[in-house]
Scaffold this motif. Structure first.
Motif, PDB file in Angstrom:
ATOM      1  N   ALA A   1      16.255  -7.105  -3.101  1.00  0.00           N
ATOM      2  CA  ALA A   1      16.460  -6.976  -1.936  1.00  0.00           C
ATOM      3  C   ALA A   1      15.773  -6.157  -1.068  1.00  0.00           C
ATOM      4  O   ALA A   1      15.092  -6.156  -0.126  1.00  0.00           O
ATOM      5  CB  ALA A   1      18.755  -5.990  -2.336  1.00  0.00           C
ATOM      6  N   TYR A   2      15.076  -5.111  -1.591  1.00  0.00           N
ATOM      7  CA  TYR A   2      14.002  -4.641  -1.202  1.00  0.00           C
ATOM      8  C   TYR A   2      13.123  -5.250  -0.722  1.00  0.00           C
ATOM      9  O   TYR A   2      12.153  -5.066   0.517  1.00  0.00           O
ATOM     10  CB  TYR A   2      13.607  -3.036  -1.623  1.00  0.00           C
ATOM     11  CG  TYR A   2      12.553  -2.616  -1.586  1.00  0.00           C
ATOM     12  CD1 TYR A   2      12.880  -1.304   0.525  1.00  0.00           C
ATOM     13  CD2 TYR A   2      11.254  -2.402  -1.247  1.00  0.00           C
ATOM     14  CE1 TYR A   2      11.992  -0.693   1.415  1.00  0.00           C
ATOM     15  CE2 TYR A   2       9.988  -1.912  -0.608  1.00  0.00           C
ATOM     16  CZ  TYR A   2      10.908  -0.984   0.400  1.00  0.00           C
ATOM     17  OH  TYR A   2       9.703  -0.393   1.187  1.00  0.00           O
ATOM     18  N   ASP A   3      12.207  -6.521  -2.048  1.00  0.00           N
ATOM     19  CA  ASP A   3      10.887  -6.545  -1.404  1.00  0.00           C
ATOM     20  C   ASP A   3      11.257  -8.274  -0.206  1.00  0.00           C
ATOM     21  O   ASP A   3      10.566  -7.976   0.583  1.00  0.00           O
ATOM     22  CB  ASP A   3      10.229  -7.692  -3.112  1.00  0.00           C
ATOM     23  CG  ASP A   3       9.999  -6.099  -3.823  1.00  0.00           C
ATOM     24  OD1 ASP A   3      10.055  -5.908  -3.298  1.00  0.00           O
ATOM     25  OD2 ASP A   3       9.933  -7.104  -4.683  1.00  0.00           O
ATOM     26  N   LEU A   4      12.385  -8.389  -0.295  1.00  0.00           N
ATOM     27  CA  LEU A   4      13.051  -9.630   0.721  1.00  0.00           C
ATOM     28  C   LEU A   4      13.280  -8.816   1.892  1.00  0.00           C
ATOM     29  O   LEU A   4      12.592  -9.442   3.307  1.00  0.00           O
ATOM     30  CB  LEU A   4      14.070 -10.071   0.132  1.00  0.00           C
ATOM     31  CG  LEU A   4      13.649 -10.985  -0.943  1.00  0.00           C
ATOM     32  CD1 LEU A   4      15.197 -11.517  -1.115  1.00  0.00           C
ATOM     33  CD2 LEU A   4      12.842 -11.997  -0.703  1.00  0.00           C
ATOM     34  N   GLN A   5      13.385  -7.409   2.138  1.00  0.00           N
ATOM     35  CA  GLN A   5      14.007  -7.306   2.978  1.00  0.00           C
ATOM     36  C   GLN A   5      12.751  -6.562   3.822  1.00  0.00           C
ATOM     37  O   GLN A   5      12.426  -6.973   5.274  1.00  0.00           O
ATOM     38  CB  GLN A   5      14.358  -5.747   3.491  1.00  0.00           C
ATOM     39  CG  GLN A   5      14.419  -4.660   4.101  1.00  0.00           C
ATOM     40  CD  GLN A   5      15.108  -3.329   3.975  1.00  0.00           C
ATOM     41  OE1 GLN A   5      16.379  -2.973   2.764  1.00  0.00           O
ATOM     42  NE2 GLN A   5      14.440  -2.065   4.322  1.00  0.00           N
ATOM     43  N   GLU A   6      12.111  -6.274   3.219  1.00  0.00           N
ATOM     44  CA  GLU A   6      10.070  -5.796   3.492  1.00  0.00           C
ATOM     45  C   GLU A   6       9.643  -7.378   4.538  1.00  0.00           C
ATOM     46  O   GLU A   6       8.889  -7.135   5.199  1.00  0.00           O
ATOM     47  CB  GLU A   6       9.766  -5.148   2.816  1.00  0.00           C
ATOM     48  CG  GLU A   6      10.127  -3.935   2.707  1.00  0.00           C
ATOM     49  CD  GLU A   6       9.851  -3.051   3.796  1.00  0.00           C
ATOM     50  OE1 GLU A   6       8.711  -2.665   4.180  1.00  0.00           O
ATOM     51  OE2 GLU A   6      11.442  -3.121   3.825  1.00  0.00           O
TER      52      GLU A   6
ATOM     53  N   ARG B   1       0.716  -0.870  -0.042  1.00  0.00           N
ATOM     54  CA  ARG B   1      -0.165   0.257   0.286  1.00  0.00           C
ATOM     55  C   ARG B   1       0.798   1.046  -0.079  1.00  0.00           C
ATOM     56  O   ARG B   1       2.123   0.999   1.017  1.00  0.00           O
ATOM     57  CB  ARG B   1      -0.791  -0.411   1.028  1.00  0.00           C
ATOM     58  CG  ARG B   1      -1.511   1.204   1.515  1.00  0.00           C
ATOM     59  CD  ARG B   1      -2.556   0.976   2.337  1.00  0.00           C
ATOM     60  NE  ARG B   1      -3.085   2.208   2.706  1.00  0.00           N
ATOM     61  CZ  ARG B   1      -4.160   2.617   4.294  1.00  0.00           C
ATOM     62  NH1 ARG B   1      -4.638   1.432   4.812  1.00  0.00           N
ATOM     63  NH2 ARG B   1      -4.384   3.628   3.339  1.00  0.00           N
ATOM     64  N   PRO B   2       0.998   2.337  -0.842  1.00  0.00           N
ATOM     65  CA  PRO B   2       1.843   3.636  -1.138  1.00  0.00           C
ATOM     66  C   PRO B   2       1.815   4.280   0.288  1.00  0.00           C
ATOM     67  O   PRO B   2       0.324   4.104   0.947  1.00  0.00           O
ATOM     68  CB  PRO B   2       1.434   4.537  -2.274  1.00  0.00           C
ATOM     69  CG  PRO B   2      -0.912   3.344  -3.067  1.00  0.00           C
ATOM     70  CD  PRO B   2      -0.362   2.090  -1.691  1.00  0.00           C
TER      71      PRO B   2
ATOM     72  N   LYS C   1       4.951  11.358   5.636  1.00  0.00           N
ATOM     73  CA  LYS C   1       6.411  11.381   6.053  1.00  0.00           C
ATOM     74  C   LYS C   1       5.792  10.149   7.332  1.00  0.00           C
ATOM     75  O   LYS C   1       5.161  10.778   7.958  1.00  0.00           O
ATOM     76  CB  LYS C   1       6.892  12.389   6.852  1.00  0.00           C
ATOM     77  CG  LYS C   1       8.178  12.549   7.008  1.00  0.00           C
ATOM     78  CD  LYS C   1       8.884  13.880   7.327  1.00  0.00           C
ATOM     79  CE  LYS C   1      10.313  13.430   7.945  1.00  0.00           C
ATOM     80  NZ  LYS C   1      10.983  14.369   8.659  1.00  0.00           N
ATOM     81  N   GLY C   2       6.302   9.241   7.699  1.00  0.00           N
ATOM     82  CA  GLY C   2       6.517   8.497   8.677  1.00  0.00           C
ATOM     83  C   GLY C   2       5.996   6.760   8.198  1.00  0.00           C
ATOM     84  O   GLY C   2       5.830   6.644   9.534  1.00  0.00           O
ATOM     85  N   GLU C   3       4.731   7.455   7.443  1.00  0.00           N
ATOM     86  CA  GLU C   3       4.095   6.492   7.122  1.00  0.00           C
ATOM     87  C   GLU C   3       4.523   4.529   6.773  1.00  0.00           C
ATOM     88  O   GLU C   3       5.396   5.306   5.919  1.00  0.00           O
ATOM     89  CB  GLU C   3       2.477   6.638   6.263  1.00  0.00           C
ATOM     90  CG  GLU C   3       1.261   6.384   6.069  1.00  0.00           C
ATOM     91  CD  GLU C   3       0.284   7.260   5.049  1.00  0.00           C
ATOM     92  OE1 GLU C   3      -0.585   6.804   4.871  1.00  0.00           O
ATOM     93  OE2 GLU C   3       0.704   8.418   3.908  1.00  0.00           O
ATOM     94  N   CYS C   4       4.157   3.995   6.888  1.00  0.00           N
ATOM     95  CA  CYS C   4       4.961   3.136   5.686  1.00  0.00           C
ATOM     96  C   CYS C   4       3.589   1.630   6.618  1.00  0.00           C
ATOM     97  O   CYS C   4       3.341   1.291   7.381  1.00  0.00           O
ATOM     98  CB  CYS C   4       6.083   2.279   6.833  1.00  0.00           C
ATOM     99  SG  CYS C   4       6.429   2.532   8.039  1.00  0.00           S
ATOM    100  N   TYR C   5       3.670   0.947   5.732  1.00  0.00           N
ATOM    101  CA  TYR C   5       2.910  -0.266   5.441  1.00  0.00           C
ATOM    102  C   TYR C   5       3.816  -1.134   5.516  1.00  0.00           C
ATOM    103  O   TYR C   5       5.287  -1.677   4.685  1.00  0.00           O
ATOM    104  CB  TYR C   5       1.256   0.333   4.503  1.00  0.00           C
ATOM    105  CG  TYR C   5       0.807   0.984   5.065  1.00  0.00           C
ATOM    106  CD1 TYR C   5       0.180   0.754   5.805  1.00  0.00           C
ATOM    107  CD2 TYR C   5       0.868   2.039   3.721  1.00  0.00           C
ATOM    108  CE1 TYR C   5      -0.692   1.920   6.402  1.00  0.00           C
ATOM    109  CE2 TYR C   5       0.148   3.532   4.726  1.00  0.00           C
ATOM    110  CZ  TYR C   5      -0.167   3.388   5.418  1.00  0.00           C
ATOM    111  OH  TYR C   5      -1.532   4.220   5.806  1.00  0.00           O
ATOM    112  N   LEU C   6       3.390  -2.586   5.507  1.00  0.00           N
ATOM    113  CA  LEU C   6       4.089  -3.872   5.316  1.00  0.00           C
ATOM    114  C   LEU C   6       3.313  -4.518   3.459  1.00  0.00           C
ATOM    115  O   LEU C   6       2.561  -4.209   3.848  1.00  0.00           O
ATOM    116  CB  LEU C   6       3.572  -5.552   6.061  1.00  0.00           C
ATOM    117  CG  LEU C   6       4.061  -4.926   8.135  1.00  0.00           C
ATOM    118  CD1 LEU C   6       3.373  -5.536   8.748  1.00  0.00           C
ATOM    119  CD2 LEU C   6       5.777  -5.008   7.953  1.00  0.00           C
ATOM    120  N   PRO C   7       4.384  -5.463   3.695  1.00  0.00           N
ATOM    121  CA  PRO C   7       3.624  -5.671   2.621  1.00  0.00           C
ATOM    122  C   PRO C   7       2.178  -6.238   1.862  1.00  0.00           C
ATOM    123  O   PRO C   7       2.269  -7.012   3.204  1.00  0.00           O
ATOM    124  CB  PRO C   7       4.840  -7.262   1.584  1.00  0.00           C
ATOM    125  CG  PRO C   7       5.979  -6.712   2.228  1.00  0.00           C
ATOM    126  CD  PRO C   7       5.126  -5.921   4.066  1.00  0.00           C
TER     127      PRO C   7
END
Length: 204
Positions: free
Chosen positions: A113-118, A60-61, A65-71
């Motif tokens: 790398a980014y996808d796996l990190q998430e 989810r986009p 600022k500071g907003e983030c979501y899990l895959p």
């Protein structure tokens, strides 16, 4: 190897304008949206028959600022069907982690790398069998390294981007989201096969 190759994307980077002249293509085969444990078992049984999977995730986009979501979504594309795992409902279950950790099953995608990190934020696993298409493209001396650029350079079509920034965390995905997500994973698989031809035996 391709230094004097005159094709767009080889001699120089294919521009956005050039990519936009390519026809749009979408995955038109079977798509399975997976959101229950029973559906995971069924999907994993089918995927166990595959040796090469296209891989992608959607999140989810975030606009503040500071907003983030899990895959929200994990897509795996086999030869004849694409499986979309709704991580909001599933988390990252054991059978799915086993596929992600299986060195004998190639998972091809971009920006891995980014996808796996998430995905690690949902559950830990030891990734194996992943091949980054951007790395293969560099080895083949292609100037475009993203999924859309590579699709235009190597496959001669472009991917519609309309659903890219939609809410992937919604309970029920819209048909346009399902098609977009399935197409991205399918293109990853197709690009791996094409890059193998380009690279000859220089890369796996």
């Amino acid at each position: 190897m391709h230094t004097n190759d005159p094709r767009p994307g080889f001699a120089q980077r294919m521009t956005k304008e050039e990519i936009n002249t390519c026809p749009i293509r979408r995955w038109e085969g079977a798509v399975h949206v997976v959101r229950t444990a029973a559906e995971v078992s069924q999907a994993v049984r089918a995927l166990a028959e595959e040796s090469l999977l296209g891989f992608d995730t959607e999140t989810r986009p975030a606009y503040s600022k500071g907003e983030c979501y899990l895959p929200s979504l994990l897509q795996l594309a086999g030869e004849s069907a694409v499986y979309l795992f709704q991580l909001k409902h599933l988390g990252l279950p054991g059978p799915l982690r086993e596929i992600l950790a299986d060195p004998k099953m190639i998972k091809a995608g971009v920006s891995l790398a980014y996808d796996l990190q998430e995905l690690h934020k949902l559950a830990r696993f030891e990734p194996a069998g992943f091949v980054d298409l951007g790395t293969l493209a560099k080895e083949a001396e292609i100037k475009n390294h993203g999924l859309r650029g590579l699709a235009a350079v190597l496959l001669g079509f472009r991917i519609a981007k309309g659903a890219q920034t939609t809410n992937w965390a919604r309970d029920v995905l819209a048909p346009a989201q399902i098609q977009y997500a399935a197409t991205d994973a399918w293109v990853g698989r197709e690009l791996y096969l094409r890059l193998r031809q380009e690279g000859g035996n220089s890369s796996r």
